[in-house]
Design a protein around this motif. Structure first.
Motif, PDB file in Angstrom:
ATOM      1  N   PHE A 240       0.827  -1.214   0.000  1.00 40.98           N
ATOM      2  CA  PHE A 240       0.000   0.000   0.000  1.00 40.98           C
ATOM      3  C   PHE A 240       0.863   1.268   0.000  1.00 40.98           C
ATOM      4  CE2 PHE A 240      -1.767   3.474   2.551  1.00 40.98           C
ATOM      5  CZ  PHE A 240      -2.864   3.818   1.770  1.00 40.98           C
ATOM      6  N   LEU A 241       1.898   1.292   0.847  1.00 40.07           N
ATOM      7  CA  LEU A 241       2.724   2.498   0.956  1.00 40.07           C
ATOM      8  C   LEU A 241       3.477   2.790  -0.342  1.00 40.07           C
ATOM      9  CD1 LEU A 241       4.145   2.310   4.600  1.00 40.07           C
ATOM     10  CD2 LEU A 241       2.417   3.886   3.687  1.00 40.07           C
ATOM     11  N   GLN A 242       3.900   1.727  -1.044  1.00 41.19           N
ATOM     12  CA  GLN A 242       4.588   1.940  -2.314  1.00 41.19           C
ATOM     13  C   GLN A 242       3.633   2.548  -3.345  1.00 41.19           C
ATOM     14  OE1 GLN A 242       6.174  -1.949  -3.171  1.00 41.19           O
ATOM     15  NE2 GLN A 242       7.998  -1.604  -1.957  1.00 41.19           N
ATOM     16  N   LYS A 243       2.416   2.029  -3.411  1.00 37.45           N
ATOM     17  CA  LYS A 243       1.425   2.597  -4.340  1.00 37.45           C
ATOM     18  C   LYS A 243       1.024   4.005  -3.908  1.00 37.45           C
ATOM     19  CE  LYS A 243      -1.351  -1.000  -3.965  1.00 37.45           C
ATOM     20  NZ  LYS A 243      -2.519  -1.876  -4.180  1.00 37.45           N
ATOM     21  N   PHE A 244       0.907   4.211  -2.605  1.00 39.98           N
ATOM     22  CA  PHE A 244       0.498   5.518  -2.096  1.00 39.98           C
ATOM     23  C   PHE A 244       1.566   6.573  -2.351  1.00 39.98           C
ATOM     24  CE2 PHE A 244      -0.411   8.460   1.584  1.00 39.98           C
ATOM     25  CZ  PHE A 244      -1.608   8.952   1.058  1.00 39.98           C
ATOM     26  N   SER A 245       2.832   6.128  -2.473  1.00 41.83           N
ATOM     27  CA  SER A 245       3.910   7.095  -2.741  1.00 41.83           C
ATOM     28  C   SER A 245       3.694   7.813  -4.074  1.00 41.83           C
ATOM     29  CB  SER A 245       5.273   6.387  -2.736  1.00 41.83           C
ATOM     30  OG  SER A 245       5.379   5.477  -3.828  1.00 41.83           O
ATOM     31  N   ILE A 246       3.029   7.141  -5.022  1.00 41.04           N
ATOM     32  CA  ILE A 246       2.727   7.773  -6.314  1.00 41.04           C
ATOM     33  C   ILE A 246       1.689   8.874  -6.120  1.00 41.04           C
ATOM     34  CG2 ILE A 246       1.830   7.373  -8.640  1.00 41.04           C
ATOM     35  CD1 ILE A 246       2.823   4.482  -8.381  1.00 41.04           C
ATOM     36  N   VAL A 247       0.704   8.604  -5.269  1.00 43.99           N
ATOM     37  CA  VAL A 247      -0.322   9.617  -4.967  1.00 43.99           C
ATOM     38  C   VAL A 247       0.318  10.820  -4.286  1.00 43.99           C
ATOM     39  CG1 VAL A 247      -2.460  10.082  -3.702  1.00 43.99           C
ATOM     40  CG2 VAL A 247      -2.094   7.834  -4.755  1.00 43.99           C
ATOM     41  N   LEU A 248       1.216  10.544  -3.332  1.00 45.47           N
ATOM     42  CA  LEU A 248       1.882  11.636  -2.623  1.00 45.47           C
ATOM     43  C   LEU A 248       2.691  12.504  -3.580  1.00 45.47           C
ATOM     44  CD1 LEU A 248       3.140   9.855   0.632  1.00 45.47           C
ATOM     45  CD2 LEU A 248       1.234  11.462   0.396  1.00 45.47           C
ATOM     46  N   LYS A 249       3.311  11.892  -4.571  1.00 52.69           N
ATOM     47  CA  LYS A 249       4.109  12.659  -5.526  1.00 52.69           C
ATOM     48  C   LYS A 249       3.230  13.653  -6.290  1.00 52.69           C
ATOM     49  CE  LYS A 249       7.850  12.137  -8.869  1.00 52.69           C
ATOM     50  NZ  LYS A 249       7.521  13.180  -9.832  1.00 52.69           N
ATOM     51  N   ARG A 250       1.987  13.272  -6.528  1.00 50.02           N
ATOM     52  CA  ARG A 250       1.078  14.152  -7.259  1.00 50.02           C
ATOM     53  C   ARG A 250       0.604  15.333  -6.411  1.00 50.02           C
ATOM     54  NH1 ARG A 250      -2.234   9.306  -8.858  1.00 50.02           N
ATOM     55  NH2 ARG A 250      -1.290   8.429 -10.739  1.00 50.02           N
ATOM     56  N   ILE A 251       0.474  15.104  -5.101  1.00 51.47           N
ATOM     57  CA  ILE A 251      -0.175  16.135  -4.277  1.00 51.47           C
ATOM     58  C   ILE A 251       0.797  16.960  -3.431  1.00 51.47           C
ATOM     59  CG2 ILE A 251      -2.343  14.847  -4.206  1.00 51.47           C
ATOM     60  CD1 ILE A 251      -1.651  13.898  -1.403  1.00 51.47           C
ATOM     61  N   LEU A 252       1.984  16.432  -3.173  1.00 49.17           N
ATOM     62  CA  LEU A 252       2.928  17.161  -2.333  1.00 49.17           C
ATOM     63  C   LEU A 252       3.791  18.105  -3.170  1.00 49.17           C
ATOM     64  CD1 LEU A 252       4.287  14.367   0.073  1.00 49.17           C
ATOM     65  CD2 LEU A 252       2.644  16.178   0.623  1.00 49.17           C
ATOM     66  N   PRO A 253       4.225  19.223  -2.584  1.00 51.33           N
ATOM     67  CA  PRO A 253       5.217  20.062  -3.264  1.00 51.33           C
ATOM     68  C   PRO A 253       6.488  19.256  -3.545  1.00 51.33           C
ATOM     69  CG  PRO A 253       4.285  21.220  -1.379  1.00 51.33           C
ATOM     70  CD  PRO A 253       3.805  19.808  -1.290  1.00 51.33           C
ATOM     71  N   ASP A 254       7.167  19.571  -4.635  1.00 52.33           N
ATOM     72  CA  ASP A 254       8.336  18.804  -5.045  1.00 52.33           C
ATOM     73  C   ASP A 254       9.379  18.662  -3.935  1.00 52.33           C
ATOM     74  OD1 ASP A 254       7.202  18.490  -7.499  1.00 52.33           O
ATOM     75  OD2 ASP A 254       8.451  19.976  -8.521  1.00 52.33           O
ATOM     76  N   LYS A 255       9.680  19.766  -3.263  1.00 50.95           N
ATOM     77  CA  LYS A 255      10.730  19.727  -2.241  1.00 50.95           C
ATOM     78  C   LYS A 255      10.324  18.884  -1.038  1.00 50.95           C
ATOM     79  CE  LYS A 255      13.176  24.012  -3.340  1.00 50.95           C
ATOM     80  NZ  LYS A 255      13.621  25.339  -2.838  1.00 50.95           N
TER      81      LYS A 255
END
Length: 267
Positions: A240-255
């Motif tokens: 789950f956390l590996q898949k969720f990391s893709i979602v986080l990349k979309r919503i979090l600021p780059d830094k």
């Protein structure tokens, strides 16, 4: 009439699991290996194929079509890992990785498309990686080659849709396979400025593979996609956390996302 499946890299790991599972479900499965004679106990037929050799690809596809009479599903699974500080990875190894992970799958697709067009049907599944959604430290070349295949698939599927051929990506996370032993590892040099962080990252990556999911999970995911009327462009399979990391990349600021990755890899 059972559907005919061609799986590149079918002698071990994820490809082997998919092949065995589909065979049990009644599919006619052909796997590939550079040295099929080494795998006498394979539960499905293996044909010789080197994804870096276009003539080898054409011969393998011809063998499948001549034997079975048709080809319904291609699973582009063959791939290779590569690790190292980008500055220190030899150019030849970078090119070799792209030959296997990017140009190879494209050439296999080119080889099967004429038959699928003739049939007015077909499904192509490209096995990529969750690592292809982000640039991971000391796995940058691997991320780039898998990410490139993800994007090419998006374009390719639109180009072939008019021929009633579907294409999709399946991005696995970490699975318990022998991929770590088959990776190209840039050596950890004693005088390298990357010696400590790269060495620590390699240990972390290997531990992720050792504790990874059962490849049967990928086999079941592929089976489900095959039986989906209109496959999506992208699927992710893994923790789950590996898949969720893709979602986080979309919503979090780059830094913020970059800092999160650096903390994970203790950089």
């Amino acid at each position: 009439m059972s559907k005919v499946v061609l799986i590149t890299g079918g002698s071990s790991g994820i490809g082997k699991s998919i092949g065995e599972f589909l065979t049990e479900k009644g599919y006619t499965v052909f796997g590939t290996s550079r040295n099929p004679d080494k795998y006498k106990n394979s539960k499905f037929k293996l044909v010789a194929l080197d994804v870096a050799d276009f003539l080898s690809i054409q011969n393998a596809v011809k063998t499948v079509i001549d034997t079975a009479g048709h080809l319904d599903i291609l699973i582009n699974n063959a791939g290779a890992g590569i690790t190292g500080a980008i500055e220190e990875i030899p150019d030849a190894e970078i090119k070799r990785n792209f030959e296997t992970n990017f140009f190879g799958p494209i050439n296999v697709i080119k080889a099967v498309l004429p038959q699928m067009r003739k049939q007015n049907s077909g499904l192509i599944i490209n096995v990529t990686s969750i690592a292809g959604y982000m640039g991971l430290p000391y796995r940058g070349i691997y991320s780039a080659s898998k990410g490139a295949l993800e994007l090419v698939t998006e374009a390719f599927r639109m180009e072939i849709k008019g021929f009633n051929i579907d294409m999709t990506n399946v991005a696995p996370g970490d699975f318990a396979t022998n991929i770590a032993s088959g990776r190209y590892h840039a050596p950890v040099l004693d005088d390298s400025p990357y010696k400590i962080p790269y060495g620590n990252t390699m240990k972390l990556m290997d531990s992720h593979v050792d504790s990874g999911k059962d490849p049967l999970l990928m086999a079941k995911a592929v089976y489900k996609i095959i039986n989906t009327k209109k496959p999506k462009a992208h699927y992710k399979v893994g923790e789950f956390l590996q898949k969720f990391s893709i979602v986080l990349k979309r919503i979090l600021p780059d830094k913020v996302y970059e800092k999160m990755l650096m903390n994970h890899y203790k950089l």
